[in-house]
Design a protein around this motif. Structure first.
Motif, short mmCIF file in Angstrom:
data_model
loop_
_atom_site.label_atom_id
_atom_site.label_comp_id
_atom_site.label_asym_id
_atom_site.label_seq_id
_atom_site.Cartn_x
_atom_site.Cartn_y
_atom_site.Cartn_z
N GLY A 62 0.81 -1.22 0.00
CA GLY A 62 0.00 0.00 0.00
C GLY A 62 0.84 1.26 0.00
N VAL A 63 0.14 2.38 0.01
CA VAL A 63 0.76 3.70 0.04
C VAL A 63 -0.29 4.69 0.53
CG1 VAL A 63 0.11 4.31 -2.35
CG2 VAL A 63 2.17 5.34 -1.33
N GLU A 64 0.15 5.76 1.16
CA GLU A 64 -0.76 6.84 1.56
C GLU A 64 -0.35 8.10 0.80
OE1 GLU A 64 -2.83 8.84 5.49
OE2 GLU A 64 -0.95 7.74 5.74
N ILE A 65 -1.21 8.54 -0.09
CA ILE A 65 -0.88 9.65 -0.99
C ILE A 65 -1.44 10.96 -0.45
CG2 ILE A 65 -1.15 10.55 -3.33
CD1 ILE A 65 -1.30 7.71 -4.36
N VAL A 77 -5.38 6.41 0.90
CA VAL A 77 -4.62 5.16 0.99
C VAL A 77 -4.91 4.32 -0.25
CG1 VAL A 77 -4.47 2.96 2.22
CG2 VAL A 77 -4.44 5.11 3.50
N GLY A 78 -3.86 3.80 -0.84
CA GLY A 78 -3.99 2.84 -1.94
C GLY A 78 -3.64 1.45 -1.43
N LEU A 79 -4.54 0.50 -1.62
CA LEU A 79 -4.32 -0.87 -1.15
C LEU A 79 -4.21 -1.83 -2.33
CD1 LEU A 79 -6.92 -1.02 1.78
CD2 LEU A 79 -4.45 -0.65 1.96
N ARG A 80 -3.37 -2.84 -2.16
CA ARG A 80 -3.14 -3.88 -3.17
C ARG A 80 -2.60 -3.28 -4.48
NH1 ARG A 80 -7.45 -7.22 -4.75
NH2 ARG A 80 -6.19 -9.11 -4.63
N ALA A 189 -8.65 8.10 3.85
CA ALA A 189 -8.14 7.84 5.20
C ALA A 189 -8.78 8.77 6.22
CB ALA A 189 -6.62 8.02 5.21
N HIS A 190 -8.96 8.23 7.44
CA HIS A 190 -9.44 8.95 8.63
C HIS A 190 -10.27 10.21 8.31
CE1 HIS A 190 -5.74 11.08 7.62
NE2 HIS A 190 -5.01 10.07 8.04
N PRO A 191 -11.45 10.04 7.72
CA PRO A 191 -12.22 11.21 7.26
C PRO A 191 -12.57 12.21 8.35
CG PRO A 191 -13.57 9.21 7.22
CD PRO A 191 -12.17 8.77 7.45
#
Length: 277
Positions: A62-65, A77-80, A189-191
Protein backbone atom coordinates in the motif's frame (compact mmCIF):
# COMPACT_ATOMS: atom_id res chain seq x y z
CA UNK A 1 -11.59 -14.44 11.73
CA UNK A 2 -8.48 -12.66 10.37
CA UNK A 3 -7.39 -9.46 12.10
CA UNK A 4 -6.80 -6.68 9.58
CA UNK A 5 -4.74 -3.52 10.01
CA UNK A 6 -4.71 -1.68 6.69
CA UNK A 7 -2.98 1.60 7.55
CA UNK A 8 0.53 1.66 9.06
CA UNK A 9 3.84 3.48 8.64
CA UNK A 10 7.52 2.56 8.79
CA UNK A 11 10.85 4.37 8.65
CA UNK A 12 10.37 4.62 4.87
CA UNK A 13 8.28 7.67 5.79
CA UNK A 14 7.57 8.89 9.34
CA UNK A 15 7.19 5.67 11.31
CA UNK A 16 9.44 4.63 14.18
CA UNK A 17 9.90 0.97 13.15
CA UNK A 18 11.74 -0.38 10.13
CA UNK A 19 9.44 -2.24 7.72
CA UNK A 20 10.60 -5.62 9.02
CA UNK A 21 10.23 -4.61 12.68
CA UNK A 22 6.78 -3.22 11.97
CA UNK A 23 5.75 -6.59 10.52
CA UNK A 24 7.16 -8.45 13.52
CA UNK A 25 5.35 -6.16 15.95
CA UNK A 26 2.10 -6.54 14.00
CA UNK A 27 2.39 -10.33 13.99
CA UNK A 28 3.06 -10.31 17.74
CA UNK A 29 -0.10 -8.23 18.19
CA UNK A 30 -2.14 -10.87 16.37
CA UNK A 31 -2.51 -9.08 13.05
CA UNK A 32 -3.03 -11.55 10.19
CA UNK A 33 -3.32 -9.09 7.29
CA UNK A 34 -1.17 -5.96 7.39
CA UNK A 35 -0.93 -3.08 4.91
CA UNK A 36 2.20 -0.94 4.89
CA UNK A 37 1.04 2.48 3.69
CA UNK A 38 3.94 4.91 3.97
CA UNK A 39 3.44 8.53 3.00
CA UNK A 40 4.05 8.97 -0.74
CA UNK A 41 6.50 6.06 -0.79
CA UNK A 42 6.59 2.34 -1.50
CA UNK A 43 10.27 2.01 -0.56
CA UNK A 44 9.62 -0.23 2.44
CA UNK A 45 7.48 -2.84 0.71
CA UNK A 46 10.22 -5.24 -0.40
CA UNK A 47 11.61 -5.53 3.12
CA UNK A 48 8.11 -5.79 4.62
CA UNK A 49 7.09 -8.59 2.25
CA UNK A 50 10.16 -10.64 3.14
CA UNK A 51 9.45 -10.17 6.85
CA UNK A 52 5.77 -11.05 6.37
CA UNK A 53 6.70 -14.37 4.77
CA UNK A 54 8.94 -15.14 7.73
CA UNK A 55 6.26 -14.09 10.24
CA UNK A 56 3.49 -16.01 8.50
CA UNK A 57 1.18 -13.05 7.90
CA UNK A 58 -0.14 -11.47 4.72
CA UNK A 59 1.35 -8.16 3.61
CA UNK A 60 -0.89 -5.90 1.54
CA UNK A 61 1.25 -3.51 -0.54
CA UNK A 62 0.00 0.00 0.00
CA UNK A 63 0.76 3.70 0.04
CA UNK A 64 -0.76 6.84 1.56
CA UNK A 65 -0.88 9.65 -0.99
CA UNK A 66 -0.98 13.31 0.00
CA UNK A 67 -3.71 15.28 -1.77
CA UNK A 68 -4.68 18.95 -1.77
CA UNK A 69 -8.44 19.42 -1.86
CA UNK A 70 -10.20 22.72 -1.13
CA UNK A 71 -6.92 24.05 0.32
CA UNK A 72 -6.80 21.19 2.82
CA UNK A 73 -4.40 18.26 2.95
CA UNK A 74 -6.30 15.00 2.50
CA UNK A 75 -4.80 11.51 2.63
CA UNK A 76 -5.81 8.69 0.30
CA UNK A 77 -4.62 5.16 0.99
CA UNK A 78 -3.99 2.84 -1.94
CA UNK A 79 -4.32 -0.87 -1.15
CA UNK A 80 -3.14 -3.88 -3.17
CA UNK A 81 -1.06 -1.72 -5.49
CA UNK A 82 1.57 -2.80 -7.96
CA UNK A 83 4.49 -0.68 -6.77
CA UNK A 84 6.28 -1.24 -10.08
CA UNK A 85 3.55 0.58 -12.04
CA UNK A 86 5.22 3.45 -13.88
CA UNK A 87 2.26 5.81 -13.54
CA UNK A 88 2.27 5.38 -9.77
CA UNK A 89 6.05 5.60 -9.53
CA UNK A 90 6.13 8.85 -11.51
CA UNK A 91 3.38 10.41 -9.40
CA UNK A 92 5.05 9.46 -6.14
CA UNK A 93 8.40 10.71 -7.41
CA UNK A 94 6.91 14.18 -7.89
CA UNK A 95 5.48 14.14 -4.37
CA UNK A 96 8.81 13.02 -2.93
CA UNK A 97 10.49 15.99 -4.63
CA UNK A 98 7.84 18.26 -3.12
CA UNK A 99 8.52 16.77 0.32
CA UNK A 100 12.24 17.44 0.01
CA UNK A 101 11.62 21.04 -1.04
CA UNK A 102 9.24 21.49 1.91
CA UNK A 103 11.78 20.05 4.35
CA UNK A 104 14.49 22.39 3.10
CA UNK A 105 12.16 25.36 3.49
CA UNK A 106 11.12 24.28 6.99
CA UNK A 107 14.81 24.20 7.89
CA UNK A 108 15.34 27.70 6.49
CA UNK A 109 12.36 29.12 8.35
CA UNK A 110 13.35 27.55 11.65
CA UNK A 111 16.89 28.89 11.14
CA UNK A 112 15.48 32.39 10.74
CA UNK A 113 13.51 31.78 13.93
CA UNK A 114 16.75 31.08 15.77
CA UNK A 115 16.88 27.29 15.57
CA UNK A 116 19.75 26.30 13.23
CA UNK A 117 20.59 22.87 11.90
CA UNK A 118 17.10 21.37 11.93
CA UNK A 119 17.12 20.24 8.29
CA UNK A 120 20.43 18.47 8.73
CA UNK A 121 19.21 16.78 11.92
CA UNK A 122 15.93 15.73 10.32
CA UNK A 123 17.79 14.35 7.29
CA UNK A 124 20.07 12.28 9.51
CA UNK A 125 17.11 11.00 11.52
CA UNK A 126 15.23 10.02 8.36
CA UNK A 127 18.16 7.96 7.06
CA UNK A 128 17.21 6.51 3.69
CA UNK A 129 13.56 7.39 4.20
CA UNK A 130 11.82 10.63 3.37
CA UNK A 131 12.23 13.69 5.56
CA UNK A 132 8.89 14.54 7.15
CA UNK A 133 7.61 17.04 9.68
CA UNK A 134 7.71 14.25 12.26
CA UNK A 135 11.49 14.18 12.02
CA UNK A 136 11.66 17.93 12.66
CA UNK A 137 9.28 17.51 15.58
CA UNK A 138 11.37 14.75 17.18
CA UNK A 139 14.50 16.87 16.87
CA UNK A 140 12.85 19.92 18.45
CA UNK A 141 11.70 17.76 21.36
CA UNK A 142 15.28 16.48 21.74
CA UNK A 143 16.47 20.10 21.84
CA UNK A 144 14.09 20.77 24.71
CA UNK A 145 12.13 23.36 22.74
CA UNK A 146 8.86 21.53 23.35
CA UNK A 147 7.59 18.92 25.76
CA UNK A 148 5.96 16.62 23.24
CA UNK A 149 5.45 16.02 19.54
CA UNK A 150 1.96 17.52 19.79
CA UNK A 151 3.45 20.61 21.43
CA UNK A 152 5.99 20.98 18.61
CA UNK A 153 3.32 20.93 15.91
CA UNK A 154 1.18 23.45 17.78
CA UNK A 155 4.09 25.84 18.43
CA UNK A 156 6.22 25.44 15.30
CA UNK A 157 4.74 23.48 12.40
CA UNK A 158 1.05 24.34 11.94
CA UNK A 159 -0.41 27.19 9.92
CA UNK A 160 0.77 30.56 11.16
CA UNK A 161 3.73 29.14 13.11
CA UNK A 162 7.46 29.69 12.37
CA UNK A 163 8.12 26.39 10.60
CA UNK A 164 4.88 26.07 8.66
CA UNK A 165 5.23 25.75 4.88
CA UNK A 166 2.14 25.79 2.68
CA UNK A 167 2.41 22.84 0.28
CA UNK A 168 0.51 21.86 -2.85
CA UNK A 169 0.14 18.10 -3.11
CA UNK A 170 -1.49 15.89 -5.77
CA UNK A 171 -4.96 16.47 -7.16
CA UNK A 172 -7.51 13.98 -5.87
CA UNK A 173 -8.42 12.72 -9.34
CA UNK A 174 -4.74 12.15 -10.14
CA UNK A 175 -3.97 10.30 -6.90
CA UNK A 176 -6.92 7.94 -7.35
CA UNK A 177 -6.01 7.42 -11.00
CA UNK A 178 -2.45 6.42 -10.00
CA UNK A 179 -3.83 3.89 -7.52
CA UNK A 180 -6.29 2.42 -10.00
CA UNK A 181 -3.66 2.30 -12.74
CA UNK A 182 -1.53 0.29 -10.31
CA UNK A 183 -4.38 -2.18 -9.87
CA UNK A 184 -5.29 -1.01 -6.38
CA UNK A 185 -8.29 0.38 -4.55
CA UNK A 186 -8.47 3.90 -3.10
CA UNK A 187 -9.51 4.48 0.52
CA UNK A 188 -10.24 7.89 2.03
CA UNK A 189 -8.14 7.84 5.20
CA UNK A 190 -9.44 8.95 8.63
CA UNK A 191 -12.22 11.21 7.26
CA UNK A 192 -13.16 12.69 10.63
CA UNK A 193 -9.66 14.08 11.17
CA UNK A 194 -10.20 16.77 8.55
CA UNK A 195 -12.65 18.62 10.82
CA UNK A 196 -15.05 19.42 8.00
CA UNK A 197 -18.64 20.53 8.37
CA UNK A 198 -21.28 18.03 7.26
CA UNK A 199 -21.79 19.79 3.94
CA UNK A 200 -18.06 19.92 3.18
CA UNK A 201 -17.69 16.28 4.20
CA UNK A 202 -20.42 15.33 1.76
CA UNK A 203 -18.63 17.28 -0.97
CA UNK A 204 -15.33 15.55 -0.19
CA UNK A 205 -16.75 12.03 -0.14
CA UNK A 206 -18.91 12.68 -3.18
CA UNK A 207 -15.93 13.85 -5.22
CA UNK A 208 -13.82 10.98 -3.89
CA UNK A 209 -16.40 8.48 -5.13
CA UNK A 210 -16.85 10.26 -8.49
CA UNK A 211 -13.09 10.00 -9.05
CA UNK A 212 -13.17 6.24 -8.49
CA UNK A 213 -12.69 5.95 -4.72
CA UNK A 214 -13.66 2.58 -3.29
CA UNK A 215 -13.82 2.80 0.51
CA UNK A 216 -13.83 4.95 3.64
CA UNK A 217 -11.55 4.25 6.57
CA UNK A 218 -14.41 3.81 9.01
CA UNK A 219 -12.35 2.40 11.88
CA UNK A 220 -9.14 4.29 12.64
CA UNK A 221 -6.75 4.22 15.57
CA UNK A 222 -7.36 7.88 16.33
CA UNK A 223 -11.16 7.87 15.94
CA UNK A 224 -13.59 8.10 18.84
CA UNK A 225 -16.69 5.86 18.89
CA UNK A 226 -18.84 8.77 17.73
CA UNK A 227 -16.44 9.52 14.88
CA UNK A 228 -16.51 5.86 13.84
CA UNK A 229 -20.30 5.96 13.85
CA UNK A 230 -20.30 9.11 11.71
CA UNK A 231 -17.87 7.58 9.20
CA UNK A 232 -20.03 4.47 9.03
CA UNK A 233 -23.05 6.62 8.20
CA UNK A 234 -21.17 8.23 5.33
CA UNK A 235 -20.10 4.82 4.01
CA UNK A 236 -23.75 3.76 3.98
CA UNK A 237 -24.96 6.99 2.41
CA UNK A 238 -22.41 6.92 -0.41
CA UNK A 239 -22.46 3.11 -0.81
CA UNK A 240 -18.74 2.75 -0.21
CA UNK A 241 -16.85 -0.15 1.29
CA UNK A 242 -15.33 0.19 4.75
CA UNK A 243 -11.69 -0.13 5.76
CA UNK A 244 -9.98 -0.50 9.12
CA UNK A 245 -6.49 0.73 10.01
CA UNK A 246 -4.63 1.86 13.10
CA UNK A 247 -2.56 4.55 11.34
CA UNK A 248 0.26 3.31 13.54
CA UNK A 249 3.44 5.38 13.52
CA UNK A 250 5.22 4.88 16.81
CA UNK A 251 4.86 3.18 20.20
CA UNK A 252 5.24 6.66 21.69
CA UNK A 253 1.59 7.22 20.78
CA UNK A 254 0.25 4.87 23.42
CA UNK A 255 -3.39 5.11 22.37
CA UNK A 256 -2.69 3.94 18.79
CA UNK A 257 -1.60 0.30 18.77
CA UNK A 258 -1.18 -2.18 15.94
CA UNK A 259 -4.29 -4.26 15.44
CA UNK A 260 -6.11 -2.83 18.47
CA UNK A 261 -9.21 -1.84 16.56
CA UNK A 262 -12.92 -2.36 17.13
CA UNK A 263 -14.77 -4.41 14.50
CA UNK A 264 -16.38 -2.76 11.53
CA UNK A 265 -20.15 -2.29 11.78
CA UNK A 266 -21.66 -5.58 10.63
CA UNK A 267 -23.88 -4.04 7.93
CA UNK A 268 -20.96 -2.47 6.05
CA UNK A 269 -19.03 -4.22 3.28
CA UNK A 270 -15.37 -4.60 4.27
CA UNK A 271 -12.92 -3.47 1.61
CA UNK A 272 -11.32 -6.92 1.70
CA UNK A 273 -14.53 -8.83 0.95
CA UNK A 274 -13.69 -9.45 -2.70
CA UNK A 275 -9.96 -9.92 -2.28
CA UNK A 276 -8.63 -13.25 -3.47
CA UNK A 277 -6.29 -14.35 -0.69
Amino acid sequence: MPLYDLHTHSTASDGAYSPSELVRQAAAAGVNVLALTDHDSTAGLDEAETAALEAGIQLIPGVEISVTWADKTIHIVGLRIDRHCNVLKQGLSRLQATRLERAQEIGRRLYRHGVPGTFEAAREMAGEGMITRTHFARHLVELGLAGSMKDVFERFLTRGKPGYVSTRWAEMADAIAWIREAGGGAVLAHPQRYKLTASWMRRLIGEFKECGGEALEVVSGTASPSETQSSAEYARRFELCASSGSDFHSPETAWVKLGRLPPLPSDLTPVWTHWNH
